[in-house]
Write a protein that holds these residues in place. Structure first.
Motif, PDB file in Angstrom:
ATOM      1  N   GLU A   1       0.854  -1.186   0.000  1.00  0.00           N
ATOM      2  CA  GLU A   1       0.000   0.000   0.000  1.00  0.00           C
ATOM      3  C   GLU A   1       0.891   1.237   0.000  1.00  0.00           C
ATOM      4  O   GLU A   1       1.722   1.403   0.889  1.00  0.00           O
ATOM      5  CB  GLU A   1      -0.851  -0.074   1.271  1.00  0.00           C
ATOM      6  CG  GLU A   1      -1.753   1.082   1.523  1.00  0.00           C
ATOM      7  CD  GLU A   1      -2.520   0.855   2.832  1.00  0.00           C
ATOM      8  OE1 GLU A   1      -3.253  -0.150   2.941  1.00  0.00           O
ATOM      9  OE2 GLU A   1      -2.346   1.672   3.753  1.00  0.00           O
ATOM     10  N   LEU A   2       0.726   2.082  -1.010  1.00  0.00           N
ATOM     11  CA  LEU A   2       1.507   3.318  -1.086  1.00  0.00           C
ATOM     12  C   LEU A   2       0.667   4.414  -0.441  1.00  0.00           C
ATOM     13  O   LEU A   2      -0.314   4.878  -1.023  1.00  0.00           O
ATOM     14  CB  LEU A   2       1.832   3.637  -2.543  1.00  0.00           C
ATOM     15  CG  LEU A   2       2.483   2.487  -3.328  1.00  0.00           C
ATOM     16  CD1 LEU A   2       2.633   2.861  -4.801  1.00  0.00           C
ATOM     17  CD2 LEU A   2       3.839   2.093  -2.728  1.00  0.00           C
ATOM     18  N   ARG A   3       1.012   4.781   0.781  1.00  0.00           N
ATOM     19  CA  ARG A   3       0.131   5.639   1.570  1.00  0.00           C
ATOM     20  C   ARG A   3       0.301   7.121   1.269  1.00  0.00           C
ATOM     21  O   ARG A   3       1.420   7.607   1.223  1.00  0.00           O
ATOM     22  CB  ARG A   3       0.393   5.428   3.069  1.00  0.00           C
ATOM     23  CG  ARG A   3      -0.177   4.133   3.565  1.00  0.00           C
ATOM     24  CD  ARG A   3      -0.050   3.986   5.067  1.00  0.00           C
ATOM     25  NE  ARG A   3      -0.548   2.659   5.415  1.00  0.00           N
ATOM     26  CZ  ARG A   3      -0.188   1.984   6.498  1.00  0.00           C
ATOM     27  NH1 ARG A   3       0.656   2.529   7.350  1.00  0.00           N
ATOM     28  NH2 ARG A   3      -0.683   0.792   6.733  1.00  0.00           N
TER      29      ARG A   3
ATOM     30  N   PHE B   1       3.578   9.316   0.466  1.00  0.00           N
ATOM     31  CA  PHE B   1       3.230   9.722  -0.900  1.00  0.00           C
ATOM     32  C   PHE B   1       2.344  10.966  -0.968  1.00  0.00           C
ATOM     33  O   PHE B   1       1.899  11.332  -2.034  1.00  0.00           O
ATOM     34  CB  PHE B   1       2.577   8.546  -1.634  1.00  0.00           C
ATOM     35  CG  PHE B   1       3.568   7.483  -2.022  1.00  0.00           C
ATOM     36  CD1 PHE B   1       4.186   7.523  -3.262  1.00  0.00           C
ATOM     37  CD2 PHE B   1       3.912   6.474  -1.140  1.00  0.00           C
ATOM     38  CE1 PHE B   1       5.120   6.560  -3.617  1.00  0.00           C
ATOM     39  CE2 PHE B   1       4.848   5.508  -1.489  1.00  0.00           C
ATOM     40  CZ  PHE B   1       5.461   5.550  -2.737  1.00  0.00           C
TER      41      PHE B   1
ATOM     42  N   ASN C   1      -0.419   8.338  -4.315  1.00  0.00           N
ATOM     43  CA  ASN C   1       0.732   8.412  -5.212  1.00  0.00           C
ATOM     44  C   ASN C   1       0.407   9.221  -6.467  1.00  0.00           C
ATOM     45  O   ASN C   1      -0.647   9.056  -7.064  1.00  0.00           O
ATOM     46  CB  ASN C   1       1.166   7.001  -5.605  1.00  0.00           C
ATOM     47  CG  ASN C   1       2.247   7.029  -6.674  1.00  0.00           C
ATOM     48  OD1 ASN C   1       3.227   7.768  -6.549  1.00  0.00           O
ATOM     49  ND2 ASN C   1       2.064   6.258  -7.728  1.00  0.00           N
TER      50      ASN C   1
ATOM     51  N   SER D   1      -2.458   2.780  -4.432  1.00  0.00           N
ATOM     52  CA  SER D   1      -2.522   3.929  -3.536  1.00  0.00           C
ATOM     53  C   SER D   1      -3.978   4.394  -3.484  1.00  0.00           C
ATOM     54  O   SER D   1      -4.778   4.015  -4.340  1.00  0.00           O
ATOM     55  CB  SER D   1      -1.613   5.035  -4.066  1.00  0.00           C
ATOM     56  OG  SER D   1      -1.470   6.062  -3.118  1.00  0.00           O
ATOM     57  N   GLU D   2      -4.331   5.220  -2.456  1.00  0.00           N
ATOM     58  CA  GLU D   2      -5.756   5.538  -2.300  1.00  0.00           C
ATOM     59  C   GLU D   2      -6.307   6.460  -3.387  1.00  0.00           C
ATOM     60  O   GLU D   2      -7.490   6.435  -3.672  1.00  0.00           O
ATOM     61  CB  GLU D   2      -6.054   6.109  -0.912  1.00  0.00           C
ATOM     62  CG  GLU D   2      -5.495   7.498  -0.601  1.00  0.00           C
ATOM     63  CD  GLU D   2      -4.149   7.439   0.093  1.00  0.00           C
ATOM     64  OE1 GLU D   2      -3.322   6.577  -0.284  1.00  0.00           O
ATOM     65  OE2 GLU D   2      -3.897   8.257   1.008  1.00  0.00           O
TER      66      GLU D   2
ATOM     67  N   HIS E   1      -8.021  11.166   2.289  1.00  0.00           N
ATOM     68  CA  HIS E   1      -7.141   9.989   2.401  1.00  0.00           C
ATOM     69  C   HIS E   1      -7.887   8.823   3.022  1.00  0.00           C
ATOM     70  O   HIS E   1      -7.805   7.692   2.570  1.00  0.00           O
ATOM     71  CB  HIS E   1      -5.964  10.279   3.344  1.00  0.00           C
ATOM     72  CG  HIS E   1      -4.979  11.263   2.809  1.00  0.00           C
ATOM     73  ND1 HIS E   1      -4.212  11.013   1.713  1.00  0.00           N
ATOM     74  CD2 HIS E   1      -4.629  12.495   3.235  1.00  0.00           C
ATOM     75  CE1 HIS E   1      -3.423  12.053   1.485  1.00  0.00           C
ATOM     76  NE2 HIS E   1      -3.664  12.974   2.391  1.00  0.00           N
TER      77      HIS E   1
END
Lengths: 469, 394
Positions: free
Chosen positions: B49-51, B266, B54, B309-310, B122
């Motif tokens: 998970e790219l928090r 990110f 991104n 990512s979100e 987010h």
């Protein structure tokens, strides 16, 4: 009726926040005293709990709200505060690292005569979460903490505005690079979503227009801690924020937001998480019931909400008891105070390291929403770290003498044997043990062993019940 | 309709996660079942998970599109600097470690991933990705629901804090750790004796269960003498350290089929360029080294890596040489069995939604492919769809 269930308050949300008054059905007794200190304080010594029973509810709740004259080790509140401030000052003067500040803070928590104030400051520390992972000027984080300490029960708009003009916050959420010529939305968005209103109570347009209203603050020169407002960097245009149109600035954003119905609900929600449950969300009716008591002149009266909650029937009932997981800091400090295990033995540097392992570190929340709390504290590593701490505290390594665990009960005139099992479960679980629990603790309890008492306290602290309040 | 696995279970060929013996099914059918079982049961999914959201446009760069360069006067990556994937798209120059993976066909990129009515918070958006559903309050995760069906095996979270909502389940627990030593119980900790509480809904019961599970896991895990303190690990080493733990657990054949980890940082609102480049250098390097070490252990056929990512970020950079929260963005799937290439089209910068990319691929289609075509889980038990429109595996 002497057992008020959770369902009752959900069905009678208006009654929930009415003032509790002791009655034959709901007497002010040791259970209620311990429950109050476990949930709104930082644990309590047995002597203070007995004093609160003897003095009666009015004196006890007043002491909770306004602080006690002396701390748990007998020092006066003034002496404790002066000592804590001096400790902080000396570290601020000498060091750019936050570790000494963490220890000073932990020291203050352990000896405080006003645990409620400290609990609220901890609540703001997570509400306005700001992390050292991005904010490199550590002293700004300390300054932010001191502002929260000063305004811990001020009307919401005061704390909001102070945070929107706070150097660490404006670096953390890019408010310091939000300029007329180049708008940055980060601060405006998180202000509405996390600090002031909560999701669903503002639009994307409100975010964009508020970002413009918040322009003008800069660190001058860049990357120093000083924050300055530059009129030339502020967007002088007209903005519409939550249906209010004008040439707005930061104080207008705060004023408009604080007068929204959702503003009081957001802070009421924070109080609920802090003092009632961080596992169960409040019903909309219960939340609004508390929020309604806090709306005053277009602002949110934190102090009044706090007093309403802590004097309420709901708070002093059994509803939501053991539906809250104390944070690692609250839990650890509560254990030290309740067990009268005061530094220097154990050493707070080691205690601080243990709290780290439990998943909490001052000035280092996981993200802008702060620590998630609730059962998330008790994922595998958190549970292991709490049990290891209990083993460490009651074992030889903490340097707390093994006799300590017998002296506490002797001082409080508790007989040996079953009575001491009952003493420790009452103190550390907030209730007496069931017969099965009593038996489970009694079985390995061999009074002839020198460390029998230390092991008993350890078993009580390692039990699932000790992780709840 | 039954899923293949349900069919096998009901026909008696498969019993739980092991092959049933002496069933009434004909022998040829048992052989088929055995083959089917083997084909998916050893497979593992590693989710990263790219928090923070991104910036997809600076990760897979539409270098041939003038609109991109106009929208990104200071942040834009020049055509000559991008690692060319085709004549329109290229990777961020710091992602050189993925170049050989791309050339070997082991990197699949799904462009323009997102969902309707993008949420720019987010937390709300991450909840949607975690839950695998939109509009209802999330109480379980897409991987947790798959595990509850007994099909996705056990789940392990490697990172700080509690496990991601994506792993949240109703039955069973999720292993969570940041270091192997995080689960080491001191010798002095007494065995759990107190497991009962006053009520059915009692949280103490749930805690007791966690305590038992963590003790079991603690007894089994390797216990290195020392590990670095996570708060002192360089921010450029976070993902390496976490994937190293995943590799250790995979090599030990621990019972986890899904590993979940995360890299924060990110959320690049200001001075994005250096930070974003460092994050992707770290990510690309850590993932390629992870896959290389699995190859050495001859486990590389068994593992697929998925990164998401979100949300992506605004097409136009903001005034602080950063980017604000946006919408659609690419996701990445890597591994030996992956069908390399780009799906989901190119970012359409001519038709934006309030300054953001519109999504062309629903993220649940990616999940459906990972569940159905990799883990062997019928997507319809977890998601609102029974198959994927994507072909992510060869």
């Amino acid at each position: 009726m002497n057992h008020t269930t959770t369902t009752d308050w959900k069905q009678q949300p208006r009654d929930a926040w009415l003032a509790y008054e002791p009655s034959p059905d709901e007497p002010w007794d040791l259970t209620k005293v311990l429950r109050m200190h476990r949930r709104a304080g930082l644990g309590t010594t047995w002597a203070d709990a007995e004093r609160d029973v003897a003095d009666g509810y009015d004196a006890a709740i007043k002491r909770l709200l306004e602080g006690a004259p002396t701390g748990p080790d007998g020092r006066t509140a003034e002496a404790l505060d002066m000592f804590a401030d001096a400790m902080l000052d000396s570290y601020r003067a000498g060091s750019a690292a936050l570790d000494p500040v963490r220890i000073a803070w932990l020291h203050r928590l352990t000896f405080t005569a006003w645990p409620l104030r400290e609990r609220m400051i901890l609540a703001w520390h997570t509400h306005y979460a700001t992390s050292e992972t991005k904010v490199f000027e550590k002293e700004t984080l300390v300054e932010q903490h001191l502002v929260q300490r000063r305004l811990w029960r001020a009307p919401t708009s005061e704390l909001h505005l102070a945070m929107l003009r706070d150097s660490a916050m404006l670096y953390w959420l890019d408010g310091a690079s939000n300029l007329r010529s180049s708008v940055n939305e980060n601060l405006a968005r998180e202000f509405f979503e996390l600090l002031a209103l909560g999701v669903g109570n503002y639009s994307e347009q409100d975010v964009r227009e508020s970002a413009r209203a918040l322009t003008g603050w800069q660190r001058v020169p860049e990357r120093t801690k000083e924050l300055k407002y530059l009129e030339s960097m502020h967007d002088p245009g007209e903005m519409t924020i939550l249906d209010h149109t004008g040439n707005w600035r930061d104080e207008d954003v705060v004023r408009i937001a604080s007068a929204q119905p959702a503003a009081a609900q957001r802070i009421a929600w924070r109080l609920w998480r802090t003092f009632v449950s961080n596992v169960d969300e409040p019903t909309p009716e219960l939340l609004e019931g508390l929020a309604a008591t806090m709306r005053v002149d277009g602002d949110v009266d934190v102090s009044h909400g706090l007093e309403t909650l802590l004097r309420s029937r709901l708070f002093h009932s059994t509803a939501y008891v053991d539906r809250r997981v104390p944070s690692p800091v609250e839990w650890t400090v509560g254990v030290l105070r309740s067990c009268e295990a005061f530094p220097p033995r154990p050493n707070l540097i080691e205690v601080s390291a243990a709290i780290d392992r439990m998943g909490q570190r001052f000035f280092r929340p996981p993200n802008v929403a702060g620590w998630p709390g609730g059962m998330e504290w008790l994922a595998g590593p958190g549970l292991v770290a709490r049990q290891n701490f209990a083993a460490w505290l009651t074992g030889g390594e903490s340097k707390v003498p093994v006799e300590h665990w017998d002296q506490v009960r002797v001082e409080h005139q508790v007989a040996s044997g079953d009575a001491e099992i009952e003493f420790w479960t009452t103190l550390l679980w907030g209730r007496t043990a069931s017969s099965e629990e009593q038996a489970a603790l009694a079985e390995p309890f061999d009074q002839n062993k020198p460390d029998a008492r230390a092991r008993l306290v350890r078993a009580v602290l390692c039990a699932p019940n000790a992780q709840l309040c | 309709m039954w899923s293949r696995r349900e069919f096998l279970v009901r026909s008696g060929a498969v019993c739980g996660s092991a092959i049933g013996l002496g069933s009434a099914a004909p022998q040829w059918w048992q052989r088929v079942a055995l083959a089917a079982e083997k084909a998916t049961s050893g497979r593992k999914l590693v989710v990263i998970e790219l928090r923070g959201g991104n910036d997809g446009l600076n990760t897979v760069v539409p270098f041939a599109d003038d609109r991109y360069h106009k929208a990104r006067p200071t942040l834009g990556i020049k055509a000559e600097d991008a690692i060319k994937l085709d004549d329109h798209l290229g990777l961020h120059p710091e992602m050189t470690a993925w170049k050989p993976l791309w050339e070997d066909g082991k990197l699949a990129i799904v462009e323009n991933c997102g969902y309707p009515n993008p949420n720019r918070s987010h937390f709300e958006s991450m909840d949607i990705w975690h839950a695998g559903q939109i509009g209802t309050a999330a109480t379980s995760g897409w991987l947790g629901r798959a595990a509850d069906r007994g099909e996705a095996g056990e789940l392990c979270y490697v990172g700080d804090g509690a496990a991601s909502l994506a792993l949240s389940r109703r039955l069973g627990t999720v292993a969570a750790l940041e270091r192997l030593t995080d689960l080491r119980l001191d010798e002095g900790v007494p065995p759990l004796r107190l497991t009962s509480g006053p009520g059915e809904e009692d949280l103490a019961l749930a805690i007791a269960k966690r305590m038992r599970d963590v003790r079991k896991l603690s007894d089994r895990l390797p216990q290195p003498q020392s590990e670095p303190d996570p708060t002192t690990v360089s921010t450029n080493e976070v993902l390496n350290a976490r994937l190293e733990i995943v590799r250790t657990l995979i090599e030990r054949d621990e019972p986890f089929r899904v590993y979940y980890t995360a890299l924060p940082g990110f959320d690049t609102h200001a001075q994005q360029s250096g930070t974003h480049g460092r994050l992707w250098r770290q990510t690309a390097t850590a993932v390629s080294e992870f896959l290389a070490s699995l190859k050495k252990a001859k486990l590389d056929d068994d593992v697929t890596v998925f990164l998401f990512s979100e949300f992506g970020r605004r097409v136009h950079e903001n005034g602080s040489a950063g980017t604000d929260h946006g919408a659609a963005a690419p996701v990445f799937v890597l591994g030996n069995r992956v069908a390399g290439g780009i799906q989901g089209g190119v970012p359409n910068l001519a038709d934006l939604d309030n300054g953001d990319l519109r999504h062309q691929v629903d993220f649940r289609d990616v999940y459906a492919a990972l569940l159905g075509d990799w883990l062997g889980v019928d997507p319809s038990v977890v998601l609102d769809r029974d198959r994927s429109t994507l072909k992510l595996f060869a």
